[in-house]
Scaffold this active site. Structure first.
Site, PDB file in Angstrom:
ATOM      1  N   CYS A   1       6.276   3.584   5.297  1.00  0.00           N
ATOM      2  CA  CYS A   1       4.800   2.471   6.115  1.00  0.00           C
ATOM      3  C   CYS A   1       4.685   3.170   7.207  1.00  0.00           C
ATOM      4  CB  CYS A   1       6.189   1.307   5.723  1.00  0.00           C
ATOM      5  SG  CYS A   1       4.429  -0.162   6.469  1.00  0.00           S
TER       6      CYS A   1
ATOM      7  N   GLY B   1      -1.866   4.866  -6.926  1.00  0.00           N
ATOM      8  CA  GLY B   1      -2.717   5.429  -5.887  1.00  0.00           C
ATOM      9  C   GLY B   1      -4.140   5.291  -6.280  1.00  0.00           C
TER      10      GLY B   1
ATOM     11  N   GLY C   1      -2.252  -1.267  -7.470  1.00  0.00           N
ATOM     12  CA  GLY C   1      -1.711  -1.598  -6.407  1.00  0.00           C
ATOM     13  C   GLY C   1      -3.088  -2.418  -6.139  1.00  0.00           C
TER      14      GLY C   1
HETATM   15  C1  LIG Z   1      -2.373  -5.282   1.049  1.00  0.00           C
HETATM   16  C2  LIG Z   1      -1.493  -3.677   0.864  1.00  0.00           C
HETATM   17  C3  LIG Z   1      -0.114  -3.462   1.427  1.00  0.00           C
HETATM   18  C4  LIG Z   1       0.952  -2.875   1.359  1.00  0.00           C
HETATM   19  N1  LIG Z   1       1.837  -2.869   1.592  1.00  0.00           N
HETATM   20  C5  LIG Z   1       3.272  -2.223   1.099  1.00  0.00           C
HETATM   21  C6  LIG Z   1       5.261  -2.491   1.069  1.00  0.00           C
HETATM   22  O1  LIG Z   1       5.339  -3.932   2.024  1.00  0.00           O
HETATM   23  N2  LIG Z   1       5.351  -1.396   0.938  1.00  0.00           N
HETATM   24  C7  LIG Z   1       5.132  -0.014   0.252  1.00  0.00           C
HETATM   25  O2  LIG Z   1       6.677   0.069  -0.206  1.00  0.00           O
HETATM   26  N3  LIG Z   1       3.842  -0.255   0.005  1.00  0.00           N
HETATM   27  C8  LIG Z   1       3.027  -1.196   0.776  1.00  0.00           C
HETATM   28  N4  LIG Z   1       1.658  -0.449   0.144  1.00  0.00           N
HETATM   29  C9  LIG Z   1       1.315   0.057  -0.463  1.00  0.00           C
HETATM   30  C10 LIG Z   1       1.472   0.674  -1.813  1.00  0.00           C
HETATM   31  O3  LIG Z   1       2.059  -0.243  -2.574  1.00  0.00           O
HETATM   32  C11 LIG Z   1       0.504   1.840  -2.514  1.00  0.00           C
HETATM   33  O4  LIG Z   1       1.117   2.083  -3.049  1.00  0.00           O
HETATM   34  C12 LIG Z   1      -0.666   1.897  -1.659  1.00  0.00           C
HETATM   35  O5  LIG Z   1      -1.611   0.832  -1.560  1.00  0.00           O
HETATM   36  C13 LIG Z   1      -1.926   3.161  -3.089  1.00  0.00           C
HETATM   37  O6  LIG Z   1      -2.500   2.762  -4.144  1.00  0.00           O
HETATM   38  P1  LIG Z   1      -3.131   1.777  -4.883  1.00  0.00           P
HETATM   39  O7  LIG Z   1      -4.350   3.058  -4.074  1.00  0.00           O
HETATM   40  O8  LIG Z   1      -3.131   1.090  -5.814  1.00  0.00           O
HETATM   41  O9  LIG Z   1      -3.512   0.322  -3.976  1.00  0.00           O
HETATM   42  C14 LIG Z   1       0.899  -1.551   0.488  1.00  0.00           C
HETATM   43  C15 LIG Z   1      -0.654  -1.392   0.343  1.00  0.00           C
HETATM   44  C16 LIG Z   1      -1.910  -2.002   0.463  1.00  0.00           C
HETATM   45  C17 LIG Z   1      -2.907  -2.144   0.231  1.00  0.00           C
END
Ligand SMILES: Cc1cc2nc3c(=O)[nH]c(=O)nc-3n(C[C@H](O)[C@H](O)[C@H](O)COP(=O)(O)O)c2cc1C
Length: 312
Positions: A134, A252, A274
């Site tokens: 994170c 991603g 995500g």
């Molecule tokens: C608003 C938000 C909150 C997130 N919170 C977490 C989290 O609590 N734990 C975690 O492992 N990843 C967290 N992520 C990362 C996502 O799980 C993911 O790895 C990342 O957004 C890439 O995927 P995406 O492009 O489809 O969103 C968060 C992402 C976003 C956008």
């Protein structure tokens, strides 16, 4: 199911998933929030928001801004904490018969092991995903000085070994893309006994309001997600898949079945949707349907035939 229906089931490091699609931690709450849009048990698994031992309020707003083809967030791991997760969030998912990947976050190996042990003993998870990546918490620093645990291979070894010793549940390690060579942290997770890795967490980024000359996030720096990061994520999955024996959850910028297929073809065994769930709450379920359509259209009987099947 007729014998012609393509098979979508995958085995993700010991976790039987009815299809390869889950949701990315932090973008789908604890599952119940999305129940009005579709039956979340239809997903291969529901991956829940990172939980820590104590509840966290997260960072001060603004903590989410839009950028070209992406989202920049600095939520700072706002979550309900372990006890409320167990008493208020898990029962709903269990009642729905959803497969649960519980994502955990701690400030030390001991905190991760406490979380993993409780989740296993309470039968609150079918697999554990340890968030070692994170970018938005300032109160955590590893002994080696790295900002994120998964920026240091020694720290990955230490944390993963500790969690591994604490649970027999399938264990996935979520890694940061903010490194020179993703193969090294991925191999460290494998060496320490992980059953899989999740690639990628967000890419570090920032945005500035030019009128006020102030950062657009109170935290100044945040994590970039969404379609903007997809090519980076696909490349990292491809890099990791060539050296790993354990499977990968690719994530991603997945917006639809075609983008999910990019990850599978690059070598991911499962995918997580995500940021797209914010725009289209049933996006993950649409990916499941789209994968089935793709297999049918191409006369492929089993999704496993797609994994790593890119023809370079
Ligand atoms: C608003 C938000 C909150 C997130 N919170 C977490 C989290 O609590 N734990 C975690 O492992 N990843 C967290 N992520 C990362 C996502 O799980 C993911 O790895 C990342 O957004 C890439 O995927 P995406 O492009 O489809 O969103 C968060 C992402 C976003 C956008």
């Amino acid at each position: 199911m007729t014998s012609n229906t393509p098979k979508l089931a995958v085995n993700m490091g010991g976790l039987e998933m009815k299809n390869p699609v889950t949701v990315a931690s932090g973008t789908f709450g604890y599952g119940e929030e999305f129940a009005q849009y579709f039956d979340v048990a239809l997903l291969g698994a529901v991956t829940t928001k990172s939980i820590s031992i104590k509840p966290r309020a997260g960072n001060k707003p603004p903590r989410l801004v839009e950028t070209p083809a992406g989202l920049l967030n600095a939520i700072g791991l706002q979550n309900v904490g372990l006890e409320r997760f167990l008493s208020q969030k898990v029962p709903y998912l269990r009642k729905k018969k959803a497969t649960i990947i519980a994502n955990i976050y701690g400030y030390s190996p001991e905190e991760y092991t406490t979380l993993a042990e409780r989740l296993e003993s309470e039968e609150a998870a079918d697999a554990i995903e340890a968030n070692l990546s994170c970018p938005n918490v300032h109160d955590a620093r590893t002994a080696s000085g790295a900002v994120l645990v998964s920026q240091s291979c020694e720290a990955i070894l230490e944390y993963t070994r500790a969690i591994r010793a604490a649970t027999k549940l399938p264990l996935f390690i979520k890694l940061t893309p903010n490194v020179m060579n993703i193969q090294e942290p991925a191999l460290a997770a494998e060496e320490a006994g992980a059953d899989g890795v999740c690639l990628i967490n967000t890419l570090l980024g920032m945005a500035i309001n030019t009128e006020t000359r102030r950062p657009r996030l109170t935290n100044v720096v945040g994590g970039l997600s969404g379609p903007a990061i997809r090519p980076v994520a696909v490349k990292m999955v491809w890099d990791a898949a060539r050296v790993l024996r354990i499977p990968i959850i690719g994530t991603g910028g997945i917006t639809d079945a075609a983008s999910a297929l990019e990850f599978l073809l690059a070598g991911a065994t499962a995918v997580s949707v995500g940021s797209m769930s914010f725009r289209q709450p049933d996006a993950a379920y649409r990916v499941v349907q789209g994968l089935a359509d793709y297999l049918e259209r191409h006369g492929i009987p089993d999704i496993n035939q797609i994994i790593g099947a890119m023809q370079a």
